[in-house]
Design a protein around this motif. Structure first.
Motif, PDB file in Angstrom:
ATOM      1  N   GLU A 157       0.833  -1.203   0.000  1.00  0.00           N
ATOM      2  CA  GLU A 157       0.000   0.000   0.000  1.00  0.00           C
ATOM      3  C   GLU A 157       0.871   1.258   0.000  1.00  0.00           C
ATOM      4  OE1 GLU A 157      -2.543  -0.199   3.361  1.00  0.00           O
ATOM      5  OE2 GLU A 157      -3.443  -2.104   2.781  1.00  0.00           O
ATOM      6  N   HIS A 177      -9.659  -2.802   1.993  1.00  0.00           N
ATOM      7  CA  HIS A 177      -8.312  -3.335   1.824  1.00  0.00           C
ATOM      8  C   HIS A 177      -8.315  -4.847   2.061  1.00  0.00           C
ATOM      9  CE1 HIS A 177      -6.102   0.644   1.901  1.00  0.00           C
ATOM     10  NE2 HIS A 177      -7.336   0.970   2.229  1.00  0.00           N
ATOM     11  N   ARG A 179      -5.768  -7.687   2.401  1.00  0.00           N
ATOM     12  CA  ARG A 179      -4.327  -7.900   2.593  1.00  0.00           C
ATOM     13  C   ARG A 179      -4.016  -9.389   2.622  1.00  0.00           C
ATOM     14  NH1 ARG A 179      -5.901  -3.548   5.870  1.00  0.00           N
ATOM     15  NH2 ARG A 179      -4.841  -1.583   5.368  1.00  0.00           N
TER      16      ARG A 179
END
Length: 242
Positions: A157, A177, A179
């Protein structure tokens, strides 16, 4: 030796994704609004090389297309299409809207206007290697168009945020997001085992060999599949049975 060479390619999207259920469910939930004709949040998928970012993004969007008639998807490799023009052109080309566009003379704003006027099915745009964009403002262009859902794929990011201006950083930070961590050896073994099952003849590779490949790949599924493909190709060329 090789039953289905497609399965041994890194870009192959399997019918089932190993060890990424949570990430698949998360990304699916982010895109779910477009199945009802509503705008969806931008998703940022991050993780180290070979963690399965591109695979799960394509897997989720393909599953959406199977379930919903009026949803389409387009994929842009930003390493190859690194300019604003080439990214926008690739999207429009996938939408079948580049017949009268001249690569040398058509201004960027006209491409954005054409995307803005797009009234076809809701479309998910996958921007892979998005941190390689020469001009990241194209993300802002697309972010402002509610008929498109955006998946941005990057390794980190921080690398993505460092290359965009403040107005876009605030929007991206408020995005969803997803991840992903690198795979463990056991997880890579499962991935390789599934690829061997569908891509190779029965009993041509041992579990020990699969574990050795998993260990050598050090968490990188793309590398692990590449080693398996290379080994199978070499054995096939030399007419070995195993």
């Amino acid at each position: 030796m090789i039953r289905d060479a497609r399965v041994l390619r890194a870009g192959f999207v399997p019918r089932e994704v190993e060890h990424r259920d949570a990430e698949v469910n998360h990304l699916s939930s982010v895109l779910e609004p477009i199945t009802n004709g509503d705008p969806a949040d931008t998703a940022i998928v991050t993780g180290p090389s070979g963690a399965g970012k591109t695979c799960i993004s394509k897997f989720v969007t393909e599953r959406l297309r199977e379930e919903v008639l009026n949803v389409e998807t387009t994929y842009v490799n930003c390493w190859r299409n690194y300019t604003r023009f080439r990214t926008l052109y690739q999207i429009l080309d996938d939408l079948g809207a580049t017949i009268d566009i001249h690569r040398q003379s058509t201004p960027h704003d006209e491409l954005v206007d054409r995307l803005q006027q797009h009234d076809g099915p809701r479309t998910v745009i996958i921007l892979d290697e998005v941190d390689q964009l020469e001009d990241p403002s194209v993300i802002y262009d697309l972010h402002s168009l509610p008929q498109f859902a955006i998946i941005c794929i990057a390794n980190k990011e921080e690398e993505l945020f460092s290359r965009v201006d403040d107005r876009l950083v605030s929007r991206l930070r408020s995005s969803e997001h997803v991840r992903m961590d690198k795979y463990h050896d056991e997880q890579l073994y499962d991935i390789l085992s599934a690829r061997a099952k569908w891509g190779l003849d029965e009993d041509v590779i041992t579990d020990d060999q699969l574990y050795r490949i998993a260990d050598a790949a050090a968490g990188d599924a793309r590398l692990a599949i590449g080693i398996l493909r290379t080994a199978a190709g070499k054995a096939d060329r030399e007419n070995h049975e195993r």
